[in-house]
Design a protein around this motif. Sequence first.
Motif, short mmCIF file in Angstrom:
data_model
loop_
_atom_site.label_atom_id
_atom_site.label_comp_id
_atom_site.label_asym_id
_atom_site.label_seq_id
_atom_site.Cartn_x
_atom_site.Cartn_y
_atom_site.Cartn_z
N THR A 138 76.31 15.57 43.63
CA THR A 138 76.37 14.84 42.36
C THR A 138 77.78 14.93 41.76
O THR A 138 78.47 15.94 41.88
N SER A 139 78.19 13.82 41.14
CA SER A 139 79.40 13.73 40.32
C SER A 139 79.32 12.36 39.66
O SER A 139 78.34 11.63 39.89
N SER B 70 82.38 17.35 43.26
CA SER B 70 83.81 17.02 43.29
C SER B 70 84.67 18.11 42.67
O SER B 70 85.89 18.02 42.65
N GLY B 71 84.06 19.18 42.16
CA GLY B 71 84.80 20.23 41.47
C GLY B 71 85.37 21.28 42.41
O GLY B 71 85.27 21.17 43.64
N GLY C 295 82.40 22.95 44.10
CA GLY C 295 81.58 21.94 44.75
C GLY C 295 82.20 21.35 46.00
O GLY C 295 81.50 21.15 47.01
N VAL D 198 86.63 30.17 34.67
CA VAL D 198 86.46 31.52 34.11
C VAL D 198 87.74 31.99 33.40
O VAL D 198 87.68 32.79 32.47
N LYS E 42 83.33 7.77 39.69
CA LYS E 42 84.76 7.74 40.06
C LYS E 42 85.06 8.72 41.20
O LYS E 42 86.07 8.57 41.89
N VAL F 18 80.68 35.84 42.11
CA VAL F 18 81.57 36.03 43.27
C VAL F 18 82.27 37.40 43.19
O VAL F 18 82.53 37.91 42.11
N TYR G 254 70.36 21.41 33.83
CA TYR G 254 70.38 21.13 35.27
C TYR G 254 69.50 22.13 36.03
O TYR G 254 68.97 21.82 37.10
#
Length: 322
Positions: A186-187, A165-166, A169, A51, A190, A270, A229
Amino acid sequence: MKELKDTETMKAITLNGFGGTENLVLSELPKPVVGESDVLVLVKAISINPVDAKTRKGNALATRLEQEKPLILGWDIAGMIAETGSAVKKLKVGDEVFGMVNFPGHGKAYAEYVSATEGHLVKKPANISFEEAAAGTLAALTAWQGLVHHASIKSGDRVLIHGASGGVGHFAVQIAKEQGAYVIGTSSAKNKDFVLSMGADEHVDYKAQPFESVVKKMDWVFDTIGGDYIDRSLEVLKPGGTIISIVSGMNDDVTEKANARGVIGKRMLVQSSGMDMQALADRFGDGRLKAHVDKVFPLVRMGDAHTQVESGHTVGKLIIEV
Ligand SMILES: NC(=O)c1ccc[n+]([C@@H]2O[C@H](COP(=O)([O-])OP(=O)(O)OC[C@H]3O[C@@H](n4cnc5c(N)ncnc54)[C@H](OP(=O)(O)O)[C@@H]3O)[C@@H](O)[C@H]2O)c1
């Protein structure tokens, strides 16, 4: 580490017009004046979120903030209390604190000193660093508010977390697991080991196959990617299941599309919350939750941190050391 200093000015990164990273300028500004219910924080670490970059470019919160002069981006801080307003009750000078300041308003976090409402901050557990604490603010609050307030996960529920992986996430995986869910993340390949190390039961590489061809019968989808998605995730929900999308902004697309398929669609934004920060602090303190710091940049390299977060491939969080 920097110590408390007794000058009237501070360094800050101001945004001199919406646009590229060259508009993020190191400036010398007066230290913020502390209101009655506010504390002044000597900032040690700041975390960077998508953001921040979206707003810098003129999207996300830009319309809300365009009248602010000087405009200072950022919301996530960890540091030490340097001053307290007369009505401040819980925090005192010298306390180590962290939190998400005044989101979705003008947080002014890219600075050596930040004035914050006492209620947006909590004490930093002693076992985590300032960098880890700064990492555990906006992204962790989003995962917490999404999976605890907007969802009602029961033990054994199947939860699909996109972008596992973020920043958001990796916290979402841990929070869903704590609630007893069976978690699929999901990612790309790697980051498979990282996602599994956060506690996911299964990993799906979105580059190897469409996730909807291998994921079925989910009770919940927590979507941090958006675009198609949302439509594709509706196919993997059980009848009556729910998708919570954090990337739908303020449009009702997800709700309408979900209703049309007999499932539930929610979007969320949020909000700063001391109560939710305390729930996170308790979990960082006893090890139920861990923040992963991908890279640490100095304040003067804010533009590079923005370029990295815009890649969409950060693992965990990006931090600015002040
Ligand atoms: N509504 C709200 O309150 C709220 C709050 C926070 C964030 N957000 C929004 O939510 C989004 C995610 O935020 P974030 O901080 O988690 O971002 P982030 O840290 O930049 O997320 C990056 C991760 O996403 C993964 N990824 C990228 N493309 C993917 C795909 N197609 N499928 C699955 N995973 C993919 C990457 O893994 P690979 O490198 O392996 O691809 C990477 O680890 C942003 O758009 C942000 O603005 C909204």
